[in-house]
Structures are given as structure tokens and as C-alpha cells.
Scaffold this active site. Structure first.
Site, short mmCIF file in Angstrom:
data_model
loop_
_atom_site.label_atom_id
_atom_site.label_comp_id
_atom_site.label_asym_id
_atom_site.label_seq_id
_atom_site.Cartn_x
_atom_site.Cartn_y
_atom_site.Cartn_z
N HIS A 11 -2.75 -2.89 -0.24
CA HIS A 11 -4.21 -2.98 -0.27
C HIS A 11 -4.85 -1.60 -0.44
O HIS A 11 -4.18 -0.56 -0.38
CB HIS A 11 -4.75 -3.66 0.99
CG HIS A 11 -4.53 -2.86 2.25
ND1 HIS A 11 -3.31 -2.73 2.85
CD2 HIS A 11 -5.39 -2.13 3.00
CE1 HIS A 11 -3.41 -1.97 3.92
NE2 HIS A 11 -4.68 -1.58 4.03
N ASP B 110 -8.27 0.32 1.20
CA ASP B 110 -9.19 0.09 2.31
C ASP B 110 -10.60 -0.25 1.83
O ASP B 110 -11.16 0.45 0.96
CB ASP B 110 -9.25 1.33 3.23
CG ASP B 110 -7.94 1.50 3.99
OD1 ASP B 110 -7.27 0.48 4.26
OD2 ASP B 110 -7.57 2.66 4.29
N HIS C 267 -1.84 1.08 -0.43
CA HIS C 267 -0.87 1.40 0.62
C HIS C 267 -0.56 0.14 1.42
O HIS C 267 -1.27 -0.87 1.32
CB HIS C 267 -1.42 2.49 1.55
CG HIS C 267 -2.68 2.10 2.26
ND1 HIS C 267 -3.93 2.13 1.65
CD2 HIS C 267 -2.91 1.62 3.51
CE1 HIS C 267 -4.85 1.73 2.50
NE2 HIS C 267 -4.27 1.39 3.64
N ARG D 109 -7.39 5.48 12.48
CA ARG D 109 -7.82 5.73 11.10
C ARG D 109 -9.33 5.88 10.99
O ARG D 109 -10.07 5.01 11.43
CB ARG D 109 -7.38 4.57 10.19
CG ARG D 109 -7.52 4.92 8.70
CD ARG D 109 -7.29 3.70 7.82
NE ARG D 109 -8.49 2.90 7.74
CZ ARG D 109 -8.48 1.57 7.54
NH1 ARG D 109 -7.35 0.92 7.43
NH2 ARG D 109 -9.62 0.92 7.46
C1 SIN Z 1 -3.74 0.91 7.02
O1 SIN Z 1 -3.71 -0.06 6.28
O2 SIN Z 1 -4.72 1.64 7.09
C2 SIN Z 1 -2.56 1.26 7.86
C3 SIN Z 1 -1.25 0.96 7.27
C4 SIN Z 1 -0.17 1.14 8.28
O3 SIN Z 1 -0.12 0.38 9.25
O4 SIN Z 1 0.64 2.04 8.12
#
Ligand code: SIN
Length: 296
Positions: free
Chosen positions: A112, A114, A261, A277
Site C-alpha cells: 500500500h 499511506d 510498502h 509513524r
Molecule cells: C506502515 O504501513 O506504515 C507500516 C508497515 C509495517 O508494519 O512495517
């Protein structure tokens, strides 16, 4: 000390040294960090034991921070400037395997980008590792500029001008999560995003894809979905992917406008994985940007 970028993969990702992010970052250093992000798309900083305040202060250099909506009515464990990338509840206990919240979090293990489901999506994301399991739990990043470059010319022509509809409800249906609050249902209608476009930071063409993308606007649903799946499969071939093995104290920044990612599985019933995050908002919706005829 000078900021230095050392590539970690043929296409994307660089380790950055020569800067201490626990202290205020100078304008000169930030210019170099931003240039490295535009070029490498994923930046890895080791040994940066950031507090939440320090992470927020550094993140704001890139632009305004998103405030996390409460998708399913649960209590937040950390401040709303953060997406809580952990397997903990508000009291710091491991989430039950059958909990709604765990099901929602599983969406982060799909490829995905973000906030592509927001009208103005994310520019970049900054993920700080606070606790890491002994095995698994890596994060993978796919380079959507390199993938675009490698597409056959005929496919590039076919993508020209296509728009996909993105929705958080589409990606979470894939993990079985449906319990959104009424407020979220009314506040997050599907949004249009241009599939092939110019990346504002580098001027290079890029794909823009995500598990949130449900279909192609104006196409029969199944046909559009097939195209999106084919593009995601192509863009996530191993040659385009950098896998980050976390260490406590790492900060990783990625450019959401030219990467996808996903988090990798780990023993989340027994091991803690805690990352915070911050997500920086982009400036404008991609369809609007195309209409105005600007690459920026
Ligand atoms: C995310 O999607 O921001 C995090 C991905 C993860 O859990 O490494």
C-alpha cells in the site's frame, strides 16, 4: 559532519549518516536530506533514539502532519499525530488474535501507499522503531518509478490518463475488517488518484498504486481490478523491492508518491513490535494536479 547517503539497493533506499535527529536539524542539513529522499525514495537513519516530540519536530520539516482518525472507535495508545504501528492496545497489552483492531492492522501487510484513500494523500512517512521482535516484522518497499520505467511502451500508453478509485473500505475488506465508525464511513468517500504520473520531487514518471485502489474509473470493475493487480504484481517483483530489517533506534522515511510498502508477519501473539509513524500530507490531489498541468 556532512550528511552522506549510501545506497542500499540498485533502485531505491539509502542509509544516511552525519546527522543527529534528536537535535534540531539545520536548514542546510535538511536540504540535503530532502534531496536524498527525492533521489532514493527511502532513507534509513540508524541509532536515532527519538522521543515522540523529537520525531514530530523533525517530521514537520517536510510539511503538515496528518492527524490519525479513529477508524473503529478504539482508545488511542499514543498521540493522534502518530499512526500506532504496534500490536498493543491502549493499556500496552498485546492485542488478542481475534481483536478487531488486529484485523484492521493486518491491512499494513498488504502492499500500500499511506493515505492514498484520502483526497489529499501522504507525501512521505517517517517510521521510528521503538521495540522490534527477534524474528520477522521487516518492512518492504517497492520502487514505483523503476517499475514504471521497466513497463513495455504499449502499457505506458495504455495507462496514460487513467484514474483509479481508492478507498480504505476496499483494502480493509481484504483483511476481513468492516467495523468502521459511522463518522469514518461518512468522512472517507472513495477518491480518484492518477495511476501514472510525474513524481514532483524528481520529475520522473511513476506508478501510483495501493491495496486501497479498487478499480479504474470508467472501466468495467473487474477489468480495472485486473489491471491494478497486474501492475501491483509487476511493481513488487523482487528486483524492485528493498527489505528493511529493523534495529531499535532506526528511523526510516519513505516517499509515498513513488513507493509502496508492506509490513511482514511476525509472532504477534507473543512478541512486541512497536513503531511510531508520523505521516506528512501532500499538497494537492493528483487529479487536480494533472488538471492544473503542474508536475509539482
Ligand atoms: C506502515 O504501513 O506504515 C507500516 C508497515 C509495517 O508494519 O512495517
Amino acid at each position: 559532519m556532512a550528511v552522506e547517503a549510501t545506497p542500499v539497493h540498485p533502485y531505491l533506499g539509502a542509509e544516511i549518516s552525519g546527522v543527529d535527529l534528536t537535535r534540531p536539524v539545520s536548514a542546510d542539513d535538511f536540504v540535503q536530506i530532502e534531496a536524498a529522499l527525492n533521489r532514493h525514495a527511502v532513507l534509513v537513519f540508524h541509532d536515532q533514539p527519538l522521543s515522540d516530540d523529537q520525531q514530530i519536530a523533525f517530521s514537520r520539516h517536510f510539511g503538515p502532519l496528518e492527524i490519525m482518525p479513529v477508524y473503529a472507535g478504539y482508545k488511542l495508545r499514543i498521540r493522534a499525530e502518530f499512526a500506532d504501528i504496534s500490536n498493543l492496545d491502549a493499556e500496552g497489552q498485546l492485542l488478542a488474535q481475534d481483536s478487531d483492531r488486529r484485523m484492521f492492522n493486518q491491512g499494513n501487510q498488504l502492499w500500500h501507499t499511506d493515505s492514498s484513500f484520502k483526497y489529499v494523500p501522504a507525501r512521505c512517512s517517517l517510521l521510528s522503531a521503538r521495540e522490534i521482535p527477534p524474528e520477522g516484522g521487516e518492512t518492504e518497499f517497492a520502487d514505483l518509478r523503476a517499475a514504471y520505467d521497466a513497463l513495455p511502451e504499449e502499457t505506458k500508453r495504455r495507462l496514460d490518463g487513467l484514474v483509479a478509485e481508492h478507498s480504505i473500505f476496499h483494502s480493509r475488506r481484504q483483511t476481513g475488517f468492516v467495523n468502521f465508525t459511522e463518522e469514518i464511513r461518512s468522512r472517507m468517500p472513495p477518491v480518484p488518484q492518477v495511476i501514472a504520473r510525474r513524481h514532483p520531487g524528481s520529475g520522473r514518471m511513476t506508478l501510483y498504486l495501493a491495496a486501497h485502489a479498487s478499480h479504474v474509473v470508467g472501466w468495467p470493475i473487474e477489468e480495472g481490478r485486473r489491471l491494478l493487480e497486474q501492475l501491483i504484481d509487476f511493481a513488487t517483483e523482487p528486483r524492485f523491492v528493498y527489505r528493511h530489517h529493523w534495529r531499535v533506534g532506526d528511523l526510516v522515511i519513505w516517499d509515498d508518491r513513488c513507493t509502496m510498502h508492506r509490513g511482514r508477519p511476525y509472532d504477534d501473539a507473543r512478541q512486541r513490535r512497536v513503531l511510531h509513524r508520523t505521516t506528512v500530507s501532500d499538497e494537492i490531489n493528483s487529479v487536480e494536479r494533472e488538471r492544473r498541468g503542474t508536475a509539482a
